[in-house]
Design a protein around this motif. Sequence first.
Motif: not given
Lengths: 355, 641
Positions: B438-449
């Motif tokens: 399991v990985q922490y979902p970073h993509a959404q946050y990164e995209a937002l950032f």
Amino acid sequence: MSLWVDKHRPNSLQKLDYHKEQASHLKKLVNGGDFPHLLVYGPSGAGKKTRIMCLLRELYGSGVEKLRIEQNTFTTPSNKKLEISTISSNYHIEVNPSDVGNNDRVVIQELIKTVAQVNQLESASQKDFKVVILTEVDRLSKDAQHALRRTMEKYMATCRLILCCNSTSKVIPAIRSRCLGVRVAAPTIDEIAQILQNTCKKESLNLPVDLARKIAEKSNRNLRRALLMSEACRVQQYPFSPDQEVTEPDWELYLKETAGLIIQQQSPKRLLEVRARIYELLTHCIPPDVIIRGLLQELITNCDGQLKCEVVEAAAYYEHRLQLGQKAIYHLEAFIAKFMAIYKRFFEEGIADLF
Amino acid sequence: MTYDVLERNVGSVVLLVGLCEQVAKSLKMSRLLAVSIDELKDQIEQERQQKLLDEADRITAEIHRTLLHWLKLWDYVVFGKELNIKNKDKKKQNKDNKKKKYQPEVMDELDKYNRPVQKIALLNGPPGLGKTTLAHVLAEHAGYSTVEINASDDRSAEVFKNKLESATQMKAVLGDDPRPNCLIIDEIDGAPLRTDEPIGQKKKKQQGGLLLRPIICICNDQYVPALRQLRQCALIVNFPPTEPAKLAGRLYEVCSHSDEVDFEVIRFEQLKADMNTLLALCEKTDNDIRSCLNTLQFIQRKKKELSLKSIQMSNVGSKDSNKSLFSLWYDVFSMPRQKSVVHVITCRFHNIVRSAHASGDYEKIIQGLCLEKYVIPNIVWGSTLIYKNMNMASDWICFTDELYQYINHMQDYCLMPYIPYVVATFHLLYASNQRPKVQYPHAQYEALFGLIVFDKCSIIYNYTSPQTEMLPSTRKYLNEQCAVLEVLPPLMDIIQPTLRPKSRLTVVYKLRFPIADQLSELGKTWMRLLDFLIQLEKMRRTESASGTIVQKPEPSHKQKLTAKPITEEEKPIKDFFGRVIKKKTPEPKQKKVEKKNVLTTDIWFHFKEGYSNAVRRNIHLALLVQQDYNPRKAETLKMKF
């Protein structure tokens, strides 16, 4: 230095290059000294705003061209401060309410009220109404559109609204029926090519007919894009050569590459890669519906006849949900997954038929 | 009150028991404060304590030993006893033998006040493993009188400080209890953040007031921010979750023959149970000893037999526990073990939904799911199944998203309970026996950032910002969307012309949008390019001067008519007789390098080089490296050499 797009923008109804009949209609409309609310719609780059400004100039004279940018502050009922910039002259004010997102209702109510409640001082020499231009009406929330409904009628005496949007499908019927719809269709390729050549002549450049046509075709009948492209071409290489390369917008190329990836291979892993690319596009402010449309256009060229129907149906379905949902990425992804499934199934069936 | 009624309303009963426990604890406290309230002591409570103690003894023997060891280290300060040094050796041997897993090592050294280096013990573990009991029992065992502060007490900073002082520095004088105090701070992680200060201050106080009594802190989550400072100086004892088999075995013992333990009121001896059922019970209660015993007790009161069904049916014991995101994701993507009760599909479904409900942060959960779904399915299923699942999953996610939008927009929260079902769907679709990573979902946050960054420094921002530098007439015809889609891409080409032909093949395609920085950067790239071109031109010229490259003819439009320079042909001068007179062309004077006569100038200087043994001397590097190098010494050294 300004771009050709701005430099050679016609500023009166007579100088317009295409839809001349419509221009004369508009002129007649305004010559009476009054006009109903207008809803100007048409694709991007067709000249909606140009026509609006020409219209205003016809109505008020050259005073409308003295523009200034103002910052207006509104307070929502929940005490949140909203800042929105407006472009105005003495006779009109233009605002894009969707700049403030969900709170557009407040802006519409307050702004129109303040504008409409002020009467012109010298009614003898001036028209007794001001014009409020609302742009991107199709991006307004439903609440804001409903709020607009009554205001339009109430302040008819002192203000006229000109609404500007790309598509009327997202404007509620109540508003559509209150306005006179003016459709500004995209110019044809011939028209664009002609305009490009005229513009180049004004710039004292020599644009070959072939290149003009090529640019016009690549511009998707978007005049703004065509002009910008030709200017880019001019910078790249002059004198023009007929077979000169016309650069397309980078996001379009990127999207095409992405579609290519999808066609190339269908697997969860590939989907993950595509997902990263979609994120990249979204991060660069490319609207999701543009992405889905672009993808569809590319994907469909690689599809067999029977598949096309199915793929388009899926795209329509997900595009609709996209509008209803919050997070575009989910829906885009779902569409791509669906496409992969359809495509793969088709191929597998094809192989099965072979044996 | 009949037990039928009870079972119908078991939740409240459990609550009641919890309440009893709390009451009992506080009562016990007051006893310690030398008020005799023996009559009030609840017997059930006593029994439970006893049982728990029993469990604690058996299962957590290791922890027990560690903690006791630490407590004993205080002996010197508190009781003035000499420390057992043999103990230390034994400990070392122990360590060598076992290579211990989790438990921290107790540092045997004492500080300058003869206190153990780790001044505080921090017991850490999930609820219901007997941490509190263990602490009490050990403290009593080591000869302390226990003072407990728990969540039921007022824990504001002031009160806390007072209590801390009174507990660590005073001693009950009035009662017949002459033992020194041992402070047990229970449920320390639940303390409000403001108590962070006193805990932080504790270290300072140790210098001022000098902490001379052991403090045992108990918490469920040691990573609470309030405990950060405390953790550094504490001996952290982790309670690992008990193995279900072990616990079940122990429970079995309790059920079948409880004679050896002295139960006064309730006996489990009549309760018939088998291992499987007990295992199921353990699983259901998440290996919570307290909860297991409670459940058993209830069931025993009602009937004499413990059946698997009754465990599955009753909602006793399943706790309202809050799982972490990661463990939830893990649960979603892993199949429960074959043997366990929750293997049944309905059970699995309910379990997942329940834990998703409990964790609450749906958006995060869904993001995690979304990411995960691509990683897992690869080999096992046929491709059609993969896509069927994938489509179903993404449809579910879309539906949830839509639901979310609706809820947020209409503020209609009664639809909220339907959201976690997407998690169950994912479980049913994707659960597999291999261990999910399991990985922490970073993509959404990164995209937002990324979006924010992009928004902040781009032309678009300029468009929307109040301090726009755009002309109103330009700005009027531009909106955000058309700026991004239509204007910006060619604009880059317009303001940044290509100065050298780029080969299309080698250029790596990248999304490049003009960002404000980039625009200012543009100047620099221009300069660099121009510089490069100038260099190139220079090279070309020098080359053409040397004649290797024929200079290109000028383009016709630049050619100008220039008068041909009329050069008078120099005719050889002939003398009267037609003979060519050789003109004496003066030899070009070779530039004489003027040797400046030093002496003629006004000022001159002359560097006198000399050689003198008095100044120069050979020094070896080794000598220089020597820190206390002094020339004399060196001389002597040299002499020696």
